[in-house]
Write an enzyme that holds these catalytic residues in place. Structure first.
Site, PDB file in Angstrom:
ATOM      1  N   HIS A  78       0.813  -1.216   0.000  1.00 45.41           N
ATOM      2  CA  HIS A  78       0.000   0.000   0.000  1.00 45.41           C
ATOM      3  C   HIS A  78       0.852   1.275   0.000  1.00 45.41           C
ATOM      4  CE1 HIS A  78      -3.741   1.902  -0.486  1.00 45.41           C
ATOM      5  NE2 HIS A  78      -3.340   2.816   0.371  1.00 45.41           N
ATOM      6  N   TYR A 126       1.482   4.956  -2.644  1.00 42.16           N
ATOM      7  CA  TYR A 126       1.723   6.372  -2.304  1.00 42.16           C
ATOM      8  C   TYR A 126       3.122   6.820  -2.740  1.00 42.16           C
ATOM      9  CZ  TYR A 126      -2.684   5.981   0.002  1.00 42.16           C
ATOM     10  OH  TYR A 126      -4.013   5.774   0.226  1.00 42.16           O
ATOM     11  N   HIS A 142      -9.953   0.498 -10.720  1.00 39.37           N
ATOM     12  CA  HIS A 142      -9.503   1.468  -9.705  1.00 39.37           C
ATOM     13  C   HIS A 142      -8.045   1.860  -9.933  1.00 39.37           C
ATOM     14  CE1 HIS A 142      -8.461   3.192  -5.817  1.00 39.37           C
ATOM     15  NE2 HIS A 142      -7.610   2.213  -5.589  1.00 39.37           N
ATOM     16  N   PHE A 143      -7.188   0.852 -10.117  1.00 47.15           N
ATOM     17  CA  PHE A 143      -5.784   1.272 -10.193  1.00 47.15           C
ATOM     18  C   PHE A 143      -5.389   1.798 -11.569  1.00 47.15           C
ATOM     19  CE2 PHE A 143      -4.882  -3.474 -10.316  1.00 47.15           C
ATOM     20  CZ  PHE A 143      -4.266  -3.530 -11.550  1.00 47.15           C
ATOM     21  N   HIS A 144      -6.236   1.546 -12.572  1.00 46.41           N
ATOM     22  CA  HIS A 144      -5.934   2.223 -13.841  1.00 46.41           C
ATOM     23  C   HIS A 144      -6.334   3.696 -13.775  1.00 46.41           C
ATOM     24  CE1 HIS A 144      -4.974  -1.717 -15.496  1.00 46.41           C
ATOM     25  NE2 HIS A 144      -4.291  -1.028 -16.394  1.00 46.41           N
ATOM     26  N   ARG A 191     -10.968 -10.403 -11.731  1.00 45.22           N
ATOM     27  CA  ARG A 191      -9.735  -9.854 -12.271  1.00 45.22           C
ATOM     28  C   ARG A 191      -8.767 -11.009 -12.512  1.00 45.22           C
ATOM     29  NH1 ARG A 191      -6.239  -7.212  -7.259  1.00 45.22           N
ATOM     30  NH2 ARG A 191      -4.768  -6.847  -8.949  1.00 45.22           N
ATOM     31  N   ARG A 192      -7.708 -10.738 -13.223  1.00 49.43           N
ATOM     32  CA  ARG A 192      -6.640 -11.702 -13.416  1.00 49.43           C
ATOM     33  C   ARG A 192      -7.135 -13.055 -13.911  1.00 49.43           C
ATOM     34  NH1 ARG A 192      -2.864 -10.560  -8.105  1.00 49.43           N
ATOM     35  NH2 ARG A 192      -1.586  -9.058  -9.175  1.00 49.43           N
TER      36      ARG A 192
HETATM   37 FE1  HAS Z   1      -6.048   1.937  -3.997  1.00 46.47          FE
HETATM   38  C1  HAS Z   1      -6.356  -1.493  -4.359  1.00 46.47           C
HETATM   39  C2  HAS Z   1      -7.983   1.812  -1.188  1.00 46.47           C
HETATM   40  C3  HAS Z   1      -5.591   5.334  -3.535  1.00 46.47           C
HETATM   41  C4  HAS Z   1      -3.512   1.923  -6.314  1.00 46.47           C
HETATM   42  N1  HAS Z   1      -5.117   0.497  -5.132  1.00 46.47           N
HETATM   43  C5  HAS Z   1      -5.403  -0.854  -5.138  1.00 46.47           C
HETATM   44  C6  HAS Z   1      -4.543  -1.512  -6.070  1.00 46.47           C
HETATM   45  C7  HAS Z   1      -3.706  -0.552  -6.594  1.00 46.47           C
HETATM   46  C8  HAS Z   1      -4.091   0.712  -5.999  1.00 46.47           C
HETATM   47  C9  HAS Z   1      -2.560  -0.768  -7.568  1.00 46.47           C
HETATM   48  O1  HAS Z   1      -9.031  -0.304   0.730  1.00 46.47           O
HETATM   49  C10 HAS Z   1      -4.586  -3.000  -6.438  1.00 46.47           C
HETATM   50  C11 HAS Z   1      -3.607  -3.824  -5.685  1.00 46.47           C
HETATM   51  C12 HAS Z   1      -3.711  -5.266  -6.149  1.00 46.47           C
HETATM   52  O2  HAS Z   1      -3.104  -5.581  -7.183  1.00 46.47           O
HETATM   53  O3  HAS Z   1      -4.403  -6.032  -5.502  1.00 46.47           O
HETATM   54  N2  HAS Z   1      -6.719   3.315  -2.646  1.00 46.47           N
HETATM   55  C13 HAS Z   1      -7.503   3.071  -1.592  1.00 46.47           C
HETATM   56  C14 HAS Z   1      -7.782   4.319  -0.876  1.00 46.47           C
HETATM   57  C15 HAS Z   1      -7.117   5.305  -1.559  1.00 46.47           C
HETATM   58  C16 HAS Z   1      -6.438   4.676  -2.642  1.00 46.47           C
HETATM   59  C17 HAS Z   1      -8.612   4.484   0.346  1.00 46.47           C
HETATM   60  N3  HAS Z   1      -4.819   3.351  -4.783  1.00 46.47           N
HETATM   61  C18 HAS Z   1      -4.785   4.685  -4.444  1.00 46.47           C
HETATM   62  C19 HAS Z   1      -3.762   5.351  -5.196  1.00 46.47           C
HETATM   63  C20 HAS Z   1      -3.174   4.387  -5.986  1.00 46.47           C
HETATM   64  C21 HAS Z   1      -3.850   3.145  -5.708  1.00 46.47           C
HETATM   65  C22 HAS Z   1      -3.423   6.817  -5.091  1.00 46.47           C
HETATM   66  C23 HAS Z   1      -2.049   4.489  -6.946  1.00 46.47           C
HETATM   67  C24 HAS Z   1      -1.372   5.559  -7.210  1.00 46.47           C
HETATM   68  N4  HAS Z   1      -7.009   0.456  -2.998  1.00 46.47           N
HETATM   69  C25 HAS Z   1      -7.711   0.620  -1.846  1.00 46.47           C
HETATM   70  C26 HAS Z   1      -8.161  -0.700  -1.373  1.00 46.47           C
HETATM   71  C27 HAS Z   1      -7.693  -1.641  -2.269  1.00 46.47           C
HETATM   72  C28 HAS Z   1      -6.974  -0.884  -3.282  1.00 46.47           C
HETATM   73  C29 HAS Z   1      -8.932  -1.012  -0.168  1.00 46.47           C
HETATM   74  C30 HAS Z   1      -7.871  -3.167  -2.189  1.00 46.47           C
HETATM   75  C31 HAS Z   1      -9.024  -3.628  -2.969  1.00 46.47           C
HETATM   76  C32 HAS Z   1      -9.106  -5.134  -2.953  1.00 46.47           C
HETATM   77  O4  HAS Z   1      -9.978  -5.650  -2.265  1.00 46.47           O
HETATM   78  O5  HAS Z   1      -8.286  -5.798  -3.601  1.00 46.47           O
HETATM   79  C33 HAS Z   1      -7.072   6.778  -1.154  1.00 46.47           C
HETATM   80  O6  HAS Z   1      -5.744   7.183  -1.018  1.00 46.47           O
HETATM   81  C34 HAS Z   1      -7.823   7.661  -2.106  1.00 46.47           C
HETATM   82  C35 HAS Z   1      -7.936   9.088  -1.569  1.00 46.47           C
HETATM   83  C36 HAS Z   1      -8.196  10.055  -2.662  1.00 46.47           C
HETATM   84  C37 HAS Z   1      -9.076  11.063  -2.628  1.00 46.47           C
HETATM   85  C38 HAS Z   1      -9.228  11.946  -3.834  1.00 46.47           C
HETATM   86  C39 HAS Z   1      -8.748  13.390  -3.589  1.00 46.47           C
HETATM   87  C40 HAS Z   1      -8.827  14.151  -4.864  1.00 46.47           C
HETATM   88  C41 HAS Z   1      -7.871  14.981  -5.344  1.00 46.47           C
HETATM   89  C42 HAS Z   1      -8.070  15.618  -6.705  1.00 46.47           C
HETATM   90  C43 HAS Z   1      -8.370  17.092  -6.621  1.00 46.47           C
HETATM   91  C44 HAS Z   1      -8.816  17.590  -7.964  1.00 46.47           C
HETATM   92  C45 HAS Z   1      -8.655  18.866  -8.405  1.00 46.47           C
HETATM   93  C46 HAS Z   1      -9.150  19.232  -9.751  1.00 46.47           C
HETATM   94  C47 HAS Z   1      -8.031  19.922  -7.588  1.00 46.47           C
HETATM   95  C48 HAS Z   1      -9.918  11.319  -1.464  1.00 46.47           C
HETATM   96  C49 HAS Z   1      -6.623  15.283  -4.593  1.00 46.47           C
HETATM   97  C50 HAS Z   1     -10.494  19.866  -9.608  1.00 46.47           C
HETATM   98  C51 HAS Z   1     -11.097  20.198 -10.903  1.00 46.47           C
HETATM   99  C52 HAS Z   1     -12.406  20.089 -11.224  1.00 46.47           C
HETATM  100  C53 HAS Z   1     -12.872  20.551 -12.544  1.00 46.47           C
HETATM  101  C54 HAS Z   1     -13.425  19.498 -10.318  1.00 46.47           C
END
Ligand code: HAS
Length: 577
Positions: free
Chosen positions: A251, A255, A402-404, A467-468
């Site tokens: 995890h 990050y 999700h991860f794409h 998946r996979r």
């Molecule tokens: Fe994830 C599975 C939970 C973030 C990557 N994640 C994965 C896997 C990958 C991955 C590769 O809890 C698969 C692993 C595998 O092969 O099995 N993930 C989260 C959570 C977050 C999260 C809570 N993941 C990421 C990020 C990744 C990533 C970042 C890669 C870079 N993830 C999970 C969980 C799994 C998981 C479970 C396991 C699932 C399972 O069962 O297998 C958080 O960090 C997300 C927080 C993000 C936000 C968004 C904030 C928004 C922002 C954008 C602002 C936009 C602006 C533009 C300013 C709250 C900062 C505005 C403009 C406008 C016009 C509106």
């Protein structure tokens, strides 16, 4: 104190390209540089060449994979589906990311903390060589079909021992490189006394610390479990323990990919759009929160696994929600930056400040698409983390969707966006209007391809598609018939994405070798005058590392003891091919 970076060291001084400003008036002893020293630029570019090669080959494997999943294409020459999937995951998830990040971070430290000393650069090259040797070892084993174990290399799938040794080399090499970068920051601190170090370099240090602490998990698993087992020294492997050690690393790994994108958002984008950094302290605090909360959360990948008590899963789910906070802080800071720039340019309506942003500048537009993608991507992550809801999506292709969106859109588009100034800066060339236009087209192609592919993955994942798995393994079932249109949509999206890869490789080659010679700015923003003074406790490394270790011990000690005392007898290995 003697400054190790005398101007004589820099090959570009004579050409008059380097711009320096004495910082003595601000009490700083390290000269502020506007450019990356040519020797550091070479080291950074060496990393980026490997990253781009990984992108091309890994992307090709991705194209093949969506074709096979669609059921319309058979792999020739006895190539296995899992072999291709392993190539794709390792090259894009581990090699492209790690090498690009290190290339970028080396440039960031050199630009903001000062030119690396000869010793630091030597260790930078040593780390690079060890990582590259490890990559070649692992890649050869995968290509020989001796290591089709996917990028998570879950036991009891067993690979050739050279594959695991290669992974160990990549990890150890990355530690050497990471310490070289940290050493430059430490040197800056020694030279300048009790002042907050340059923000961008500070962020690099946090990312490296997180990386070193988390990759100890995977190093332990490889050295003490996978290597003895694959060498035949022991017969069985403790599967639960190996998966837990992997996710202790896995995890924070995500990050480690995200934080360099945040470095670009916090420190580079404000300069590109004509603004300043909203708050130095907020940016530092959000990075420190990642250091604290990104490691003790690995169980959220193991919520459906037996052998881990529900209490510890719940605790890590709570900590997972803590790690969402720094991303929300980042969203807030980005909105604040956009709004202040827009208002300064005369915007008055509620959202009209968006119109004032430079929509014709690829350096802004492409990372901005990445930010927008992170809104649904982050929401998906929160769904994944929500304990019982995880049962709906776990092991379905929703997770792949999700991860794409996260790594392959938010992170990768930010990296692509950074390349438009980083590559010409490092190679002494200039971004041309034609490449700027082509870059925006590339960003749009990527967005269209990814929306189709990742959208289809999310939807069909909710319908239960695993998946996979290869279409041939489940293609005959009644339920699978409903998935077919979505599998085809993935193939269409994947093909468009491959066109996006060909475009970015073309642009990269142009920027690195053919664009006109000149000076491309390495844009780093200054902090807004209205921001509060940065408090020094944000640089109290002893305190932050102690809290980080305490949280890890809290989240993992008892579950590990439990696994050792009550775990199953372990499994013998098997192969997927
Ligand atoms: Fe994830 C599975 C939970 C973030 C990557 N994640 C994965 C896997 C990958 C991955 C590769 O809890 C698969 C692993 C595998 O092969 O099995 N993930 C989260 C959570 C977050 C999260 C809570 N993941 C990421 C990020 C990744 C990533 C970042 C890669 C870079 N993830 C999970 C969980 C799994 C998981 C479970 C396991 C699932 C399972 O069962 O297998 C958080 O960090 C997300 C927080 C993000 C936000 C968004 C904030 C928004 C922002 C954008 C602002 C936009 C602006 C533009 C300013 C709250 C900062 C505005 C403009 C406008 C016009 C509106």
């Amino acid at each position: 104190m003697k400054n190790a970076n005398s101007s004589k060291q820099d090959g570009r001084t004579a050409a008059g390209i380097i711009l320096k400003k004495s910082f003595l008036t601000q009490g700083l002893k390290t000269e502020k540089r506007e450019t990356v020293d040519r020797r550091d630029a070479k080291l950074a570019m060496a990393h980026i060449y490997v990253a781009m090669t990984a992108l091309l080959l890994g992307g090709l494997a991705g194209l093949v994979q969506v074709m096979v999943r669609s059921g319309q294409f058979q792999l020739p020459f006895g190539i296995g589906y899992y072999q291709v999937l392993t190539v794709h995951g390792i090259l894009l998830g581990l090699i492209l990311t790690t090498f690009f990040i290190f290339g970028f971070q080396i440039s960031a430290v050199s630009r903001t903390a000062g030119t690396l000393s000869d010793k630091q650069r030597f260790w930078g090259w040593t780390g690079f060589s060890v990582m590259t040797a490890g990559t070649i070892m692992a890649a050869v084993m995968v290509l020989l079909n001796e290591a089709s174990v996917l990028y998570t290399f879950y036991a009891p799938l067993m690979a050739h021992w050279i594959f695991y040794l290669g992974l160990a080399f990549v990890v150890v090499g990355s530690w050497i490189g990471a310490f070289a970068q940290i050493a430059r920051y430490a040197q800056w601190k020694r030279e300048n006394g009790k002042q907050p170090g340059p923000l961008l370099s500070f962020m690099v240090v946090v990312n490296n610390l997180m990386w070193v602490i988390c990759s100890i998990g995977v190093a332990v698993a490889v050295l003490f479990q996978f290597l003895p087992w694959s060498l035949g020294l022991v017969e069985r492997i403790d599967v639960l323990m190996s998966r837990t050690l992997f996710w202790y690393f896995g995890h924070p790994l995500v990050y480690f990919w995200l934080l360099p994108a945040y470095m670009v958002w916090y420190t580079i984008i404000p300069k590109i759009i004509g603004g300043k950094i909203f708050s130095d302290s907020l940016a530092r605090l959000s990075f420190l929160l990642f250091l604290l909360f990104s490691i003790p959360v690995g169980f959220h990948h193991q919520l459906t696994e037996p052998g881990i008590d529900a209490f510890w899963k719940f605790l890590q789910v709570v900590l997972t929600f803590m790690v969402v906070i720094p991303s929300l802080m980042t969203a807030f800071a980005m909105f604040a930056t956009f709004e202040s720039v827009g208002r300064a340019k005369g915007a008055t309506g509620l959202f009209s400040f968006f119109k004032k942003l430079p929509w014709d500048d690829v350096r802004f537009v492409v990372p901005f698409i990445g930010m927008v993608a992170f809104i649904p991507a982050g929401a998906g992550g929160i769904i994944n983390a929500s304990h019982q809801m995880n049962q709906v999506i776990h092991n379905t292709i929703w997770v792949t969707g999700h991860f794409h969106l996260t790594v392959a859109t938010t992170v990768v588009l930010t990296f692509f966006g950074a390349m438009y100034w980083l590559i010409p800066h490092l190679t002494g060339r200039k971004l041309t209007p034609k490449l700027n236009r082509l870059g925006i087209i590339q960003g749009i192609v990527w967005t269209v391809g990814m929306s189709i592919m990742s959208g289809a993955m999310h939807i069909v994942g909710l319908m239960g598609a695993p998946r996979r798995s290869n279409f041939s393994t489940y293609g005959g079932s009644e339920q699978a018939a409903e998935w077919v249109p979505y599998q085809l949509a993935q193939a269409v999206g994947g093909t468009i994405l491959f066109i996006g890869i060909v475009l970015i490789i073309y642009i990269f080659l142009q920027l690195a070798f053919f664009a006109p010679k000149g000076v491309q700015e390495y844009p780093v923003a200054e902090v807004s005058e209205g921001a509060q003074q940065t408090p020094m406790f944000l640089e109290n490394w002893k305190m932050w590392i102690t809290i980080c270790v305490a949280l890890i011990l809290l989240a993992y000690t008892i579950p590990f003891i439990d696994m050792m005392q009550n775990g199953p007898p372990g499994s013998v290995g098997y192969k997927l091919w």
